[in-house]
Every structure is written in C-alpha cells, then in structure tokens.
Design a protein around this motif. Structure first.
Motif, PDB file in Angstrom:
ATOM      1  N   GLY A 364       0.794  -1.218   0.000  1.00  0.00           N
ATOM      2  CA  GLY A 364       0.000   0.000   0.000  1.00  0.00           C
ATOM      3  C   GLY A 364       0.827   1.269   0.000  1.00  0.00           C
ATOM      4  N   THR A 365       0.273   2.308   0.638  1.00  0.00           N
ATOM      5  CA  THR A 365       0.886   3.644   0.597  1.00  0.00           C
ATOM      6  C   THR A 365       1.359   4.138   1.958  1.00  0.00           C
ATOM      7  N   GLY A 366       1.101   3.348   2.998  1.00  0.00           N
ATOM      8  CA  GLY A 366       1.450   3.811   4.340  1.00  0.00           C
ATOM      9  C   GLY A 366       0.347   4.635   4.970  1.00  0.00           C
ATOM     10  N   LEU A 367      -0.736   4.855   4.241  1.00  0.00           N
ATOM     11  CA  LEU A 367      -1.955   5.483   4.767  1.00  0.00           C
ATOM     12  C   LEU A 367      -3.081   4.466   4.613  1.00  0.00           C
ATOM     13  N   VAL A 368      -3.783   4.168   5.700  1.00  0.00           N
ATOM     14  CA  VAL A 368      -4.753   3.069   5.686  1.00  0.00           C
ATOM     15  C   VAL A 368      -6.178   3.599   5.761  1.00  0.00           C
ATOM     16  N   HIS A 369      -6.931   3.276   4.738  1.00  0.00           N
ATOM     17  CA  HIS A 369      -8.367   3.555   4.721  1.00  0.00           C
ATOM     18  C   HIS A 369      -9.021   2.792   5.865  1.00  0.00           C
ATOM     19  N   THR A 370      -9.798   3.489   6.681  1.00  0.00           N
ATOM     20  CA  THR A 370     -10.314   2.911   7.929  1.00  0.00           C
ATOM     21  C   THR A 370     -11.833   2.922   7.940  1.00  0.00           C
ATOM     22  N   ALA A 371     -12.411   1.665   7.922  1.00  0.00           N
ATOM     23  CA  ALA A 371     -13.862   1.486   7.980  1.00  0.00           C
ATOM     24  C   ALA A 371     -14.174   0.680   9.236  1.00  0.00           C
ATOM     25  N   PRO A 372     -14.527   1.322  10.339  1.00  0.00           N
ATOM     26  CA  PRO A 372     -14.673   0.627  11.643  1.00  0.00           C
ATOM     27  C   PRO A 372     -15.625  -0.553  11.630  1.00  0.00           C
ATOM     28  N   ALA A 373     -16.611  -0.559  10.753  1.00  0.00           N
ATOM     29  CA  ALA A 373     -17.570  -1.666  10.731  1.00  0.00           C
ATOM     30  C   ALA A 373     -17.017  -2.893  10.015  1.00  0.00           C
ATOM     31  N   HIS A 374     -15.841  -2.734   9.380  1.00  0.00           N
ATOM     32  CA  HIS A 374     -15.347  -3.824   8.536  1.00  0.00           C
ATOM     33  C   HIS A 374     -13.882  -4.170   8.784  1.00  0.00           C
ATOM     34  N   GLY A 375     -13.384  -3.866   9.945  1.00  0.00           N
ATOM     35  CA  GLY A 375     -12.001  -4.225  10.258  1.00  0.00           C
ATOM     36  C   GLY A 375     -11.780  -4.242  11.758  1.00  0.00           C
ATOM     37  N   ILE A 376     -11.016  -5.231  12.225  1.00  0.00           N
ATOM     38  CA  ILE A 376     -10.775  -5.369  13.665  1.00  0.00           C
ATOM     39  C   ILE A 376      -9.952  -4.185  14.174  1.00  0.00           C
ATOM     40  N   GLU A 377      -8.816  -3.883  13.478  1.00  0.00           N
ATOM     41  CA  GLU A 377      -7.993  -2.753  13.888  1.00  0.00           C
ATOM     42  C   GLU A 377      -8.739  -1.434  13.688  1.00  0.00           C
ATOM     43  N   ASP A 378      -9.515  -1.363  12.616  1.00  0.00           N
ATOM     44  CA  ASP A 378     -10.305  -0.164  12.335  1.00  0.00           C
ATOM     45  C   ASP A 378     -11.268   0.126  13.484  1.00  0.00           C
ATOM     46  N   TYR A 379     -11.860  -0.950  14.007  1.00  0.00           N
ATOM     47  CA  TYR A 379     -12.797  -0.807  15.119  1.00  0.00           C
ATOM     48  C   TYR A 379     -12.089  -0.275  16.369  1.00  0.00           C
ATOM     49  N   SER A 380     -10.859  -0.743  16.588  1.00  0.00           N
ATOM     50  CA  SER A 380     -10.094  -0.273  17.753  1.00  0.00           C
ATOM     51  C   SER A 380      -9.834   1.225  17.647  1.00  0.00           C
ATOM     52  N   VAL A 381      -9.499   1.700  16.437  1.00  0.00           N
ATOM     53  CA  VAL A 381      -9.283   3.127  16.217  1.00  0.00           C
ATOM     54  C   VAL A 381     -10.570   3.900  16.479  1.00  0.00           C
ATOM     55  N   ALA A 382     -11.679   3.350  15.983  1.00  0.00           N
ATOM     56  CA  ALA A 382     -12.970   4.017  16.168  1.00  0.00           C
ATOM     57  C   ALA A 382     -13.356   4.091  17.641  1.00  0.00           C
ATOM     58  N   SER A 383     -13.081   3.016  18.370  1.00  0.00           N
ATOM     59  CA  SER A 383     -13.405   2.999  19.800  1.00  0.00           C
ATOM     60  C   SER A 383     -12.593   4.053  20.544  1.00  0.00           C
ATOM     61  N   HIS A 384     -11.328   4.196  20.188  1.00  0.00           N
ATOM     62  CA  HIS A 384     -10.446   5.145  20.867  1.00  0.00           C
ATOM     63  C   HIS A 384     -10.843   6.594  20.565  1.00  0.00           C
ATOM     64  N   HIS A 385     -11.219   6.839  19.302  1.00  0.00           N
ATOM     65  CA  HIS A 385     -11.527   8.210  18.888  1.00  0.00           C
ATOM     66  C   HIS A 385     -13.024   8.492  18.816  1.00  0.00           C
ATOM     67  N   LYS A 386     -13.835   7.513  19.305  1.00  0.00           N
ATOM     68  CA  LYS A 386     -15.281   7.664  19.348  1.00  0.00           C
ATOM     69  C   LYS A 386     -15.877   7.991  17.965  1.00  0.00           C
ATOM     70  N   LEU A 387     -15.474   7.238  16.983  1.00  0.00           N
ATOM     71  CA  LEU A 387     -16.003   7.373  15.632  1.00  0.00           C
ATOM     72  C   LEU A 387     -17.236   6.491  15.465  1.00  0.00           C
ATOM     73  N   PRO A 388     -18.115   6.791  14.548  1.00  0.00           N
ATOM     74  CA  PRO A 388     -19.282   5.937  14.294  1.00  0.00           C
ATOM     75  C   PRO A 388     -18.854   4.578  13.740  1.00  0.00           C
ATOM     76  N   VAL A 389     -19.617   3.542  14.107  1.00  0.00           N
ATOM     77  CA  VAL A 389     -19.370   2.203  13.561  1.00  0.00           C
ATOM     78  C   VAL A 389     -20.643   1.782  12.830  1.00  0.00           C
ATOM     79  N   ASP A 390     -20.875   2.428  11.715  1.00  0.00           N
ATOM     80  CA  ASP A 390     -22.101   2.178  10.960  1.00  0.00           C
ATOM     81  C   ASP A 390     -21.868   1.059   9.956  1.00  0.00           C
ATOM     82  N   CYS A 391     -22.670  -0.002  10.068  1.00  0.00           N
ATOM     83  CA  CYS A 391     -22.567  -1.114   9.127  1.00  0.00           C
ATOM     84  C   CYS A 391     -23.617  -0.929   8.042  1.00  0.00           C
ATOM     85  N   LEU A 392     -23.164  -0.845   6.810  1.00  0.00           N
ATOM     86  CA  LEU A 392     -24.043  -0.630   5.669  1.00  0.00           C
ATOM     87  C   LEU A 392     -24.270  -1.909   4.879  1.00  0.00           C
TER      88      LEU A 392
END
Length: 993
Positions: A364-392
């Motif tokens: 990749g590019t060293g920048l990671v697209h983050t979708a909290p509803a679709h990734g384990i690490e993404d979810y951890s980031v969302a939990s820490h920064h209180k981002l929405p975890v909307d599953c579409l």
C-alpha cells in the motif's frame, strides 16, 4: 579370571554387522531328514498360516474380535482393582459424514495409546464422543429439501439436523469398532445430549458471571453464504484469491496545522490510499498513519497532482501507477495530526487523519483507509476516537438502504464492489484498479469468501484470560514440543472470541431481552431454571416451551424484577460449536478431576478444540483440562497432495479394510494393515497413504508373521511350566538373547510412553529381522532340529523362543491387536481363553545382566565375521575353524563358549556355524596348504570403560576332513552313510523303541 568376570558390572553393548551364515539356510533346513532319518529331525510344525488371503484376513479379524472379546475389553479393564488411572479425552469428530482416513489416523493413535496403558495396569478412561451441532450438519440435512427448507420452522430444522447427525454417528461408530478401537460403545458422549447441554449452559453462566462473556456491537468474520458470524477457527485461507485492488484519493479538506506551510491551498493535495476491498469505502470514517514513520508530499510528473504517502512506499507506488513521483517535502507521520480529508464518494462526510500502530509499510501507501464496521484494527481506532461504527451491509452481504440507492441490495463481493469502483471513477478519485492475488479467508463449510461486518454478538473476552491461559499452557507437555509455540502465538493474537451464531441447530444462548430497551436478562435464577429444563428435556425446550414456561413469573420475582413476562423475549442465537465442544471436559472428565492425561488431535485443533477447551477451562476454574497434548499431522495422498473427491485421490478406510468392488485394484487389507500404517508413519508431520504405502505395510506384517510362525512351530511340545530352563543353566548364546530382548523391552516401552509409535515399529522390525531371524534363528536351527527333543540345550533355546514370542507379541499388541490375539490362539501351550490384553504388558527381567556375557558373544561374532568374509558365497559347514587367541581376557571370554580345545557342538562352534571349532593359544604347525589364515582384533570394554583392551586373534579356515552327516548335514561323521555321534545319540532312544 572367570571369577573376575563374574563380579563385573554391566558391560557396554557394541553393535556389529549381523549376517546369516550360509550353512544352515532355510533351504538347507528343508533338506534335513531326507531318507531314513527324515522322521527323526524335529522340524517346526504349526497351523499358524504364514499369510492369509484378502477374504481370510477380514474373516479372521472379525472372528478374533468375537472370540477375544474386543467389545467387552473396555468394561473388563474398568472393573479391575487398581489405583493407577489414565484418561484420554476423545475430541469429538464431526457428525456430518462418513468416516475418512483422518478419522482412522486419529482414532487408531488413541487406541494404541489406550491399549498400551491398559496393558501396563492402568485403568483407562476413554469415552468416545461426537460434535453434533452446527451449520455443516444443518446445511447437509436441508440440502435434499431444496426450496421446501426455506419455509421450515426452527424446530423442524432441528429435527432434520438431529436425524442426520444420528445417522452419521452410527456409520462412524460402526467403522471405529471395526478398526478395533477399544471403548464402551454403548456409553458415548454427544453434544446434543440433554445432560451435556445442561452442563454447557452451566459453564456459560460461570464465565458470564466472572465477566468473561459479554455482548457488544463490533466487527466479526461474517459468512454471507451462510448468513452467520464465524470464529477464526471456522476459517480457511484461500492462497490464490483474487481481489480488485485500487489506489484512491482522499482530497485534503483541512491541512494538518504543522504542514500548513507546504499545503497552503495553492494546489490540490490528496491522501493516497490502497485497498483490496473497495466496497468498504462507503463505510470509511478515517485515514490512519504511523506517527514515527517518515511521510512525504509528492508531485505526479504526469498530472501535476500532489499526494501524501509514506516515504518508503513512493518507489513501489510510482511503479504501480506507471508514473514518476517527485518528492516536494519530507515530514514525520505525527505532523499529519488534526488533518482532515474529504470522503471520495460522500460529499458531506469527512475523514480525519488519525495515528494508529497497526499501519505497516509492507504494502500500500502507508496510509490506511479505515472502515470501523469492517475491520478489527479499524474498530479499535474508532473505539479510541469515538467514531461511528455504521454497518451498511446486511446478513446476506448486500448493501443496505443506508448505503444509498446506487448501492442498495447489491452484493458487496460482486456487483456492489463494481458499483463503488464506478462511483470513485465518477468522482475522479480513482487512480488505478488492478487484480491482486493474495490469501483471503473463506467459510470452511461453504468454501466461499467471508467479509468482516459489524453486528451485535456475544463474545468471550480472551484478553481477560489470555495471560492466565498462556501461563497455564506452559505447564502442559506437548508432543511435538514445537507445537506449544504455535498455540501460544495463536493465543497471543486472539483478542476476542465471537460465540454467537445466527442459526437454528445448536444450544441456545440462554438470554432473554427486554423488548423495548434490548437489555439482556440473565442471572442465577433464570439460568438455574433453564438448566433444569434442558437437563430434563434437552435444548429443544427453547423452541417447544412457551415464554411463560421458560421465564416463569416466580423467577422474575426471585430476580427482583417487577416487569411482566410479556415484556421480554428469548434470543434466537445459538452457541458456537467450538464453545459446544470446548466445554466437553466438564461433562466427560467428571471422575478424573476434570483434567485428562492426554488430548490427542490434528494440528488444526491448535486453533480449535485445544484452544477452546483451554479458554473455557481456565475461564471457569483457572486450570487447563489436559496434562499432555499430542498433535498429529494431516493425511495426504502418496503424491503429497490434499485428498479431494473431485480429484479422485480419496482413500476410504473401510475400502482399505474390506476391499472395493474391483478387488484387483482395491484389495482387502484388513484393519491391522491400516493400524500398522498409522503406527509406522511419522504422525507429527503430514502422513501419506495410498496403494504403495498399504502394500508395504502388508508386506511388513507378512514378514512379521513369518518370524512368528517360526517361533510357534519350534515351540511344539514345549511347556513353559515344566520345560523352562533357568538362566543359570542356559547356553551363553541364549542368555545373550535374553539381554537383547530385555534391552528391546526397555526401549520399546519408552517409545510407547513418548507416543513415538513409529519408533516402536522400527525397533520391532530391527529385532525381528536382524537380531532374531538373521542372527539367532540361523544359529539355533541345528540345535532345534537335530538335538534330542528334551535335550537341555534344545530346551534352553526353546525357553528363549517362548520368551521372545511373548515379548514380540505383547510389544506390537497395541498396534496389531488382531494379529496378537491370533498368535495367542495358536500357542501350543495356550491356556483356554487366554488373551494378550488381559494378561498385561511385558514382564521385565534382570537375569541377563551378567558380567562379560555381551563381550563374549560380540567377540565371537567378530571372529565369525572374519571367518565368513574369507568364504564369500560358500557353505560355512564345509569348513573347520581354528581360533587362535593368546592367553588373556579375550581367551577367557572364548573359553566361556568352548571349554574344550576341539568341539563340534560347543556354543562357539554354534556361533561360527562351521563343522568343527578349535580354540588354541598358538598357531598350529600342521596347517595345510588349503587353509587360509585371517587376522582380526576386538576391543574389550568392561565396567563402562574402566577396562578397555584391544586384543588380536587369528582365524584359520580349512575344508572339513570328515564326511557329511546324513542327518544334520554337518561334516562331522566318520562315514557318509553313518550319522555323526551327536545325531546317533539323539536318535538312539527313538530307534530302540
């Protein structure tokens, strides 16, 4: 000096090259007794067949199972009065099909282990079991119903699935019995038994009460093909999966403050991301970077556009995009803090730039697209920064209405993916799309790709118990030892365990939910009531009983809840089958402190049953359910390929035993060949099977039968109770064989203890082929056939043969139980109904530990090798041998084998297998011209090296001067028509009667 030798300690055992002498070969032994002396030669006789035909083999094994009480053996050994206990907990095979060679490998390994411990006096605890719930069984049960299955109720589905599982169990059980597996087959455990299910619910609540089980909304592995959540153990990775990977731009909406001087708005700048899952872009909530990594702002020479990406990824990204990227500025990832990008397809959404430790520079590019509803690490980031975890994405893997009309109802892994790529293209944020082949998780049942999708599930918080589980695991012994490292690694990576499944066939998660708030209701009162119902009626009560019966008002009152029963509803999720089987210790090991001596399964269970058993046991009671874990490999075809019905390389164990339709192509080998294949394989790696392997196993058993037949035939007329010769009166050669046998007993016992069954077969083959057949049997044939039947020297070697037969048979009995019992049926001195397995393991003896014994025989064998090397291809009995040894230790050793100077019947003569042996201290003066003189030396090593002397000897070989005896065929007779003195004495009694 002999007195000196007798007080010596055990000597060091030196190997030599065993070679059969040419004199008393099998063909020669067959010629014994021609003419009028035929009936005086004691040739071996037994009805034990040297080999059996295919149909005879299967018939014999079935007869032996019946006559030797195979089905009653387990109950018999459990009834014995002994304090020694051994428990092997059977990991439940899945009740979803016919038995296969993987079953055979596993069950036979367990049976060998159990039979060995039973023979050693242990009371073996072994309860076979089956894993009966879960989606594979549900799918197979409904497969034949087609569209009709879609309208079936949960209870109807459960009924069909149970019937399917019961039929599969009966087929598998029948095969296991035929393979000779020792167990109480009327008392097995099944995960759909009511008492098993009740115990499972008890463990569930204990873990819930301790805070190890919780409900949460988070991303889990999800199978669109089966519409249910999956645990990691239910995944298999397809190494050649093709994804549609993309490079996409996220335009910088608000520059990071620390980079405002270089991102001043004069030129558009975008964060550049790469993903193999374009369908997750609509769910993007952030872009992550690694704070300590170096990043750059670059300019595309083709378009003039500016991008942010990691410095280490510039070259590979430029190559992928087919352009050049010129670096404008360098900065640390931390300088991206507080920057914000615009979402590429949703105009009113922003994607903040956030730090994260999971970002890597491998691809990749060293920048990671983050979708909290679709990734384990993404979810951890969302939990820490209180981002929405909307599953579409819905349960079928299709976009919901929340994704917009352009995407709604499109499958994310096909047309939904294509639609997102087109949206990116339309917004001019797509830089490149290409195919990318990589490892990707698939549903192990449907063999179709899975996704990661956020949903409300029940979890075991492995983070809470991981440290204790790892600490506990380090006290468990693994075979092979390397397996523990792999399991510790798997535990370390595991953050949580999703245990809820959206299916009908399983144990219900015993939770009620408040209809309005959705809050779960579970406490000691509700669970206690449910456990009692399940214990009496099984888990079907969750579907057959009314809500008022499942949650009576009295239970609500005891729980301190003033609400009415109608305000609640029962959940519809069932427990993961790994939780199902992982709690088996609680049901099966009740009488063994709920801790087994051995768990023994395939290597896939390091992430499956071994792990689920450990986690539930540690969570519920702070200890492992096992002391030893044996991990075996998988079965492969002879070409090393994974077996597949479509490829046509599947080996059916029942066809191996009974033969196929075309007996020429698929002969019947019998169960013991299958068992030998298991034992001789290196089971700690992958195990190959096919015609060549099975033919080799059959040949090995036939060679073993040949040796057994020789011993049985030469024990005719021998009664161990009256004819056994004491060790002090035995011939030295026979005493030496007791030494060999006891050394074998020690080594083979240790090999069994270490689960090294391949080593057992190698030790057995070496003993049978080298020490017995090539060495000992060739030496004693003359004594067996030509001495008088009650001669003490003949009785001496018969004593050893009886001991050798007993040791050999008992040593392979756990592996080849049918052959072992068959041999016992042909024992000439057998007591009625005597069984190998009911009379115990090999009894060890110390009679062989005699100073100088080994050295005397091995020195004589060294002399024999020198003699035989001088007459290649010739018959040794045609020669007389003179052994010249100067006075000293070696001479005294030889005197223990030949007391007189010249002998035709001494033990030294017997070992040399010549017609006459002379033992002298000086080279004779009357050596004929036909004689050859050979020189040799032997290193005498006594008292573990305290006495170490190399002494030389000479061997004079010359043709025999006497005539060939018409009875024993040795050149010891005064006339070719008259038997030698030894033979005359042997037949004198017979001819005078």
């Amino acid at each position: 000096m002999l007195a000196f030798l007798r007080c010596r300690h055990r000597v060091r055992h030196r190997r030599w090259d065993f070679r059969a002498a040419s004199g008393l070969s099998n063909s020669n032994s067959e010629s014994h007794g021609h003419g009028k002396y035929r009936d005086t030669v004691l040739l071996p006789h037994t009805d034990f067949p040297i080999r059996r035909g295919a149909s005879e083999t299967t018939a014999m094994e079935l007869r032996v199972q019946e006559e030797s009480g195979f089905l009653q053996l387990y109950a018999w050994q459990r009834a014995r009065k002994t304090k020694k206990e051994f428990s092997l907990h059977d990991g439940p095979p899945y009740a979803n099909g016919d038995p296969h060679v993987g079953h055979a490998l596993n069950k036979i390994l367990k049976d060998i282990t159990n039979r060995f411990h039973m023979m050693r006096g242990y009371k073996v605890s072994y309860m076979p079991g089956w894993d009966c719930h879960g989606l594979p069984i549900e799918l197979k049960a409904l497969a034949e119903l087609g569209l009709e299955a879609e309208n079936m109720s949960a209870l109807e589905i459960r009924h069909k699935a149970r019937m399917f599982a019961e039929n599969a169990i009966e087929r598998q059980k029948s095969s296991f019995i035929r393979w000779g597996i020792m167990a109480d087959w009327d008392n097995c455990y099944y995960t759909f038994d009511s008492k098993y299910e009740a115990k499972q619910l008890d463990i569930f609540y204990k873990m819930y009460e301790k805070g190890h089980i919780y409900q949460d909304y988070k991303p889990v592995f999800w199978s669109p093909s089966t519409r249910t959540a999956l645990a990691e153990a239910e995944l298999e990775y397809q190494q050649q999966h093709t994804s549609r990977s993309i490079f996409a731009k996220f335009p910088v909406h608000k520059p990071p403050p620390k980079l405002s001087s270089i991102i001043d708005g004069s030129s558009p700048v975008s964060a550049l991301v790469w993903t193999t899952q374009p369908w997750t872009i609509p769910a993007n909530q952030a872009i992550c970077y690694m704070p300590e990594t170096e990043y750059v702002l670059v300019k595309c020479v083709n378009t003039g556009e500016q991008y942010i990406l990691a410095a280490d990824r510039v070259e590979s990204t430029a190559l992928s995009l087919g352009t050049q990227l010129g670096i404008i500025s360098n900065f640390k990832g931390a300088d991206l803090e507080n920057g914000v990008c615009a979402h590429p397809t949703i105009s009113d959404r922003i994607s903040p730039l956030l730090p994260a430790n999971h970002v890597t520079m491998a691809k990749g590019t060293g920048l990671v697209h983050t979708a909290p509803a679709h990734g384990i690490e993404d979810y951890s980031v969302a939990s820490h920064h209180k981002l929405p975890v909307d599953c579409l994405v819905d349960e079928s893997g299709c976009f919901t209405s929340g994704a917009g009309t352009e995407l709604e109802n499109k499958a994310v892994l096909s047309d939904g993916n294509e639609a997102v790529i087109q949206m990116l293209n339309a917004s001019k944020t797509l830089l490149k799309e290409e195919s990318f082949i990589h490892s990707y998780p698939y549903d192990w049942r449907t063999k179709k790709p899975v996704i990661i999708r956020a949903s409300k599930q029940w979890f075991v918080n492995t983070a809470n118990i991981k440290d204790k589980a790892q600490e506990t695991l380090k006290k468990v012994k693994f075979f092979p030892s390397s397996a523990i490292s792999r399991m510790l690694e798997m535990l370390d990576r595991r953050t949580y365990w999703c245990i809820s499944r959206q299916r009908s066939w399983g144990v219900p998660i015993p939770i009620f939910y408040h209809k309005q708030s959705g809050e779960p209701l579970i406490n000691g009162h509700t669970i206690g009531h449910l456990i009692n119902l399940v214990d009496q009626h099984g888990s079907d009560v969750w579907w057959t009983h009314s809500l008022e019966e499942l949650l009576p008002k009295t239970i609500l009152q005891k729980s301190g809840i003033s609400l009415d029963v109608v305000d609640f509803e029962q959940g519809r999720d069932v427990l993961d089958i790994w939780f199902d089987s992982g709690t088996s210790w609680a049901h099966v090991l009740e009488d063994t402190d709920q801790r087994a001596d051995v768990y023994m399964e395939g290597k896939d269970q390091l992430g499956g049953w071994f792990q689920s058993s450990l986690l539930t046991s540690v969570a519920a009671r702070n200890k492992a359910p096992y002391r030893n874990v044996i991990v075996h490999g998988f079965t492969l075809s002879e070409k090393g390929e994974k077996m597949s019905k479509s490829v046509g390389n599947v080996v059916d164990p029942d066809v191996v035993i009974n033969g196929g339709r075309d007996k020429a192509k698929e002969p019947a080998y019998g169960a013991d060949v299958l068992r030998w294949w298991v034992a001789e394989s290196n089971v700690f790696t992958e195990v190959m099977i096919g015609p060549a392997v099975l033919n080799s196993a059959r040949d090995d058993i036939n060679k073993l039968r040949n040796t057994l037949r020789f011993m049985l035939g030469n024990l005719k007329g021998f009664n161990p109770e009256t004819d056994t010769v004491s060790s002090s009166e035995m011939c030295v050669i026979d005493q030496y064989m007791l030494h060999i046998l006891q050394d074998y007993v020690s080594k083979v016992t240790e090999a069994y203890k270490g689960f090294e069954f391949g080593k057992v077969t190698r030790l057995l083959e070496a003993l049978v082929t080298r020490e017995l057949s090539s060495f000992y049997f060739s030496i004693i044939k003359d004594r067996l056939y030509c001495d008088e039947d009650r001669d003490p020297k003949r009785r001496s070697c018969q004593t050893v043969l009886a001991e050798a037969l007993d040791i050999v048979v008992r040593s392979f009995a756990p592996i080849l139980p049918h052959l072992a019992e068959e041999v016992f049926q042909y024992l000439p001195y057998r007591k009625e109904s005597e069984s190998v397995f009911r009379t115990g393991w090999i009894k060890s003896s110390t009679v062989w530990k005699k100073p100088g014994l080994v050295e005397a025989i091995e020195a004589a064998c060294s002399i024999r090798d020198t003699f035989l090397s001088s007459i290649p291809g010739k018959n040794s009995v045609e020669y007389d041998v003179t052994v010249v040894v100067e006075p000293g230790l070696l001479f005294e050793l030889m005197e223990t084998l030949q007391a007189e100077e010249i002998s035709c019947s001494s033990q030294l003569n017997e070992l040399l297998m010549c017609s006459q042996t002379s033992l002298v201290t000086e080279l004779p003066l009357d050596i004929t011209s036909e004689a050859s003189v050979m020189e040799g030396s032997f290193l005498i090593n006594l008292e573990d090296g305290d006495i170490c002397e190399e002494e030389t000897y000479k061997v004079v070989v010359q043709p025999s001067t006497k005539e060939r005896c018409p009875r024993c065929r040795k050149y010891t007779a005064p006339s070719a028509l008259t038997p030698c003195p030894r033979c005359l004495e042997a037949i004198a009694g017979k001819w005078t009667q």
